[in-house]
Design a protein around this motif. Structure first.
Motif, PDB file in Angstrom:
ATOM      1  N   HIS A 120      10.214  -3.784   4.743  1.00  0.00           N
ATOM      2  CA  HIS A 120       9.533  -3.560   3.475  1.00  0.00           C
ATOM      3  C   HIS A 120       9.209  -4.901   2.816  1.00  0.00           C
ATOM      4  O   HIS A 120       8.681  -4.947   1.727  1.00  0.00           O
ATOM      5  CB  HIS A 120      10.384  -2.706   2.541  1.00  0.00           C
ATOM      6  CG  HIS A 120      10.448  -1.253   2.955  1.00  0.00           C
ATOM      7  ND1 HIS A 120      11.097  -0.820   4.082  1.00  0.00           N
ATOM      8  CD2 HIS A 120       9.931  -0.130   2.384  1.00  0.00           C
ATOM      9  CE1 HIS A 120      10.977   0.501   4.192  1.00  0.00           C
ATOM     10  NE2 HIS A 120      10.276   0.940   3.179  1.00  0.00           N
ATOM     11  N   GLN A 121       9.582  -6.014   3.493  1.00  0.00           N
ATOM     12  CA  GLN A 121       9.286  -7.346   2.975  1.00  0.00           C
ATOM     13  C   GLN A 121       9.152  -8.315   4.154  1.00  0.00           C
ATOM     14  O   GLN A 121       9.785  -8.128   5.199  1.00  0.00           O
ATOM     15  CB  GLN A 121      10.379  -7.807   2.015  1.00  0.00           C
ATOM     16  CG  GLN A 121      11.760  -7.838   2.615  1.00  0.00           C
ATOM     17  CD  GLN A 121      12.801  -7.359   1.626  1.00  0.00           C
ATOM     18  OE1 GLN A 121      13.028  -6.141   1.492  1.00  0.00           O
ATOM     19  NE2 GLN A 121      13.436  -8.277   0.935  1.00  0.00           N
ATOM     20  N   ALA A 122       8.341  -9.342   3.947  1.00  0.00           N
ATOM     21  CA  ALA A 122       8.013 -10.261   5.043  1.00  0.00           C
ATOM     22  C   ALA A 122       9.257 -10.942   5.606  1.00  0.00           C
ATOM     23  O   ALA A 122       9.360 -11.153   6.811  1.00  0.00           O
ATOM     24  CB  ALA A 122       7.001 -11.299   4.552  1.00  0.00           C
ATOM     25  N   LEU A 162       0.832  -1.215   0.000  1.00  0.00           N
ATOM     26  CA  LEU A 162       0.000   0.000   0.000  1.00  0.00           C
ATOM     27  C   LEU A 162       0.866   1.265   0.000  1.00  0.00           C
ATOM     28  O   LEU A 162       0.359   2.354  -0.231  1.00  0.00           O
ATOM     29  CB  LEU A 162      -0.965   0.007   1.188  1.00  0.00           C
ATOM     30  CG  LEU A 162      -2.025  -1.105   1.171  1.00  0.00           C
ATOM     31  CD1 LEU A 162      -2.928  -1.030   2.394  1.00  0.00           C
ATOM     32  CD2 LEU A 162      -2.873  -1.032  -0.110  1.00  0.00           C
ATOM     33  N   CYS A 163       2.182   1.108   0.285  1.00  0.00           N
ATOM     34  CA  CYS A 163       3.115   2.234   0.063  1.00  0.00           C
ATOM     35  C   CYS A 163       4.268   1.699  -0.780  1.00  0.00           C
ATOM     36  O   CYS A 163       4.035   1.329  -1.933  1.00  0.00           O
ATOM     37  CB  CYS A 163       3.528   2.936   1.360  1.00  0.00           C
ATOM     38  SG  CYS A 163       4.268   1.902   2.653  1.00  0.00           S
ATOM     39  N   ASP A 164       5.475   1.599  -0.242  1.00  0.00           N
ATOM     40  CA  ASP A 164       6.606   1.152  -1.063  1.00  0.00           C
ATOM     41  C   ASP A 164       7.119  -0.231  -0.678  1.00  0.00           C
ATOM     42  O   ASP A 164       8.225  -0.617  -1.063  1.00  0.00           O
ATOM     43  CB  ASP A 164       7.759   2.170  -0.979  1.00  0.00           C
ATOM     44  CG  ASP A 164       8.304   2.301   0.445  1.00  0.00           C
ATOM     45  OD1 ASP A 164       7.577   1.961   1.395  1.00  0.00           O
ATOM     46  OD2 ASP A 164       9.457   2.745   0.602  1.00  0.00           O
ATOM     47  N   GLY A 165       6.305  -0.990   0.083  1.00  0.00           N
ATOM     48  CA  GLY A 165       6.741  -2.324   0.487  1.00  0.00           C
ATOM     49  C   GLY A 165       6.574  -3.339  -0.638  1.00  0.00           C
ATOM     50  O   GLY A 165       5.895  -3.082  -1.633  1.00  0.00           O
ATOM     51  N   LYS A 166       7.199  -4.507  -0.466  1.00  0.00           N
ATOM     52  CA  LYS A 166       7.160  -5.538  -1.515  1.00  0.00           C
ATOM     53  C   LYS A 166       6.082  -6.587  -1.266  1.00  0.00           C
ATOM     54  O   LYS A 166       5.708  -7.314  -2.173  1.00  0.00           O
ATOM     55  CB  LYS A 166       8.522  -6.223  -1.600  1.00  0.00           C
ATOM     56  CG  LYS A 166       9.636  -5.254  -1.975  1.00  0.00           C
ATOM     57  CD  LYS A 166      10.825  -5.928  -2.597  1.00  0.00           C
ATOM     58  CE  LYS A 166      11.817  -4.920  -3.156  1.00  0.00           C
ATOM     59  NZ  LYS A 166      12.074  -3.780  -2.260  1.00  0.00           N
ATOM     60  N   ASP A 167       5.601  -6.692  -0.028  1.00  0.00           N
ATOM     61  CA  ASP A 167       4.603  -7.706   0.305  1.00  0.00           C
ATOM     62  C   ASP A 167       3.306  -7.047   0.785  1.00  0.00           C
ATOM     63  O   ASP A 167       3.321  -5.938   1.332  1.00  0.00           O
ATOM     64  CB  ASP A 167       5.143  -8.654   1.372  1.00  0.00           C
ATOM     65  CG  ASP A 167       6.237  -9.564   0.814  1.00  0.00           C
ATOM     66  OD1 ASP A 167       6.004 -10.183  -0.246  1.00  0.00           O
ATOM     67  OD2 ASP A 167       7.320  -9.632   1.409  1.00  0.00           O
TER      68      ASP A 167
END
Ligand SMILES: [Zn+2]
Ligand SMILES: [Zn+2]
Length: 272
Positions: free
Chosen positions: A228-230, A12-17
């Motif tokens: 920014h990633q799980a 929903l912003c700049d994350g990958k997951d």
């Protein structure tokens, strides 16, 4: 071991997951709580009502298993009125303006920081850092944050491209003043492992000299992976706990919903 993270980005912003993937990763890690903190700043800003609705859905889905909180990482230049209903605010200073008006983000590229220093501060890194901490000192006034995000982000590139001494009084003095001001305003500081866990710095924010001062001043800490990633949801938490213990901290704080649904601070021991 702290099993909670409050600095979490998603698609929903700049994350990958996705938010759902981050929540599932937190459950698998045995977290007691997961706080989402989507960006609201000049570069990334979300559809806030959609974000709130998405996180509320996950909170209901994981009820009784994982406490989910809807926070925000609010940049101090972004309008606080846009984040109504956030359960907590991480106040972050990503941008710096030089006296002549030149403005840039301090965490994007080393070359851009160098340009800002050269053209905006006459090449004097200590002057630029002092200006950053003056800005940082205002982050609570501006955002009413509960948590100060990556307090020394100005040192983002200082390990890969050393430009100033992080133990020099010209650096530590203004940082300490900002810290004192923010502590008087009741803020909690995060130990942010986002650059450490991505191999961009050798240590978390704040660096050890600042973390020692924070301890000396009686500050409270939370652990943040700035994920920014799980896969990095608890990235470098052991190093953050070790740094905190080395500086004399015996506990960190976590945020939880109490029985009445209010968000409250609780203490958790470190190193256990
Ligand atoms: Zn940030
Ligand atoms: Zn962040």
């Amino acid at each position: 071991m702290i099993r909670a993270n409050y600095h979490t980005h998603t698609t929903l912003c700049d994350g990958k997951d996705s938010p759902a993937a981050m929540a599932e990763a937190a459950r698998r890690l045995g977290f007691e709580a997961l706080g989402f903190s989507g960006h609201m700043d000049d570069t990334y800003h979300m559809d806030f009502p959609l974000y709130r609705e998405t996180i509320a859905g996950l909170r209901a889905q994981y009820a009784g298993e994982l406490d989910i909180l809807c926070g925000v990482e609010l940049d101090q230049r972004w309008d606080p009125a846009t984040v109504q209903g956030a359960e907590y605010i991480i106040g972050s200073t990503h941008f710096l303006s030089a006296p002549g008006g030149l403005t840039d983000a301090v965490d994007w590229e080393a070359e851009r920081s160098e340009t800002l220093c050269r053209e905006g501060f006459g090449g004097d890194w200590y002057r630029m850092c002092a200006a950053y901490y003056e800005e940082e000192a205002r982050v609570w006034e501006r955002t009413r944050c509960q948590i100060v995000g990556h307090f020394d982000l100005i040192a983002r590139f200082n390990h890969a491209c050393p430009a100033f001494d992080e133990e020099d009084p010209r650096y530590l003095g203004p940082a300490r003043e900002a810290m004192e001001q923010l502590l008087r305003q009741g803020t909690v500081f995060e130990i942010n492992t986002g650059a450490l866990n991505r191999g961009r710095r050798r240590e978390a924010y704040p660096a050890l000299p600042l973390l020692r001062i924070l301890r000396e001043l009686g500050g409270e800490i939370i652990l943040s992976s700035d994920a920014h990633q799980a896969a990095l949801l608890d990235g470098a938490f052991p190093q953050a706990e070790a740094a905190a213990l080395a500086c004399g901290f015996s506990h960190a704080l976590v945020l939880r919903h109490n029985a009445a649904g209010a968000v409250v601070w609780e203490e958790r021991p470190l190193g256990t």
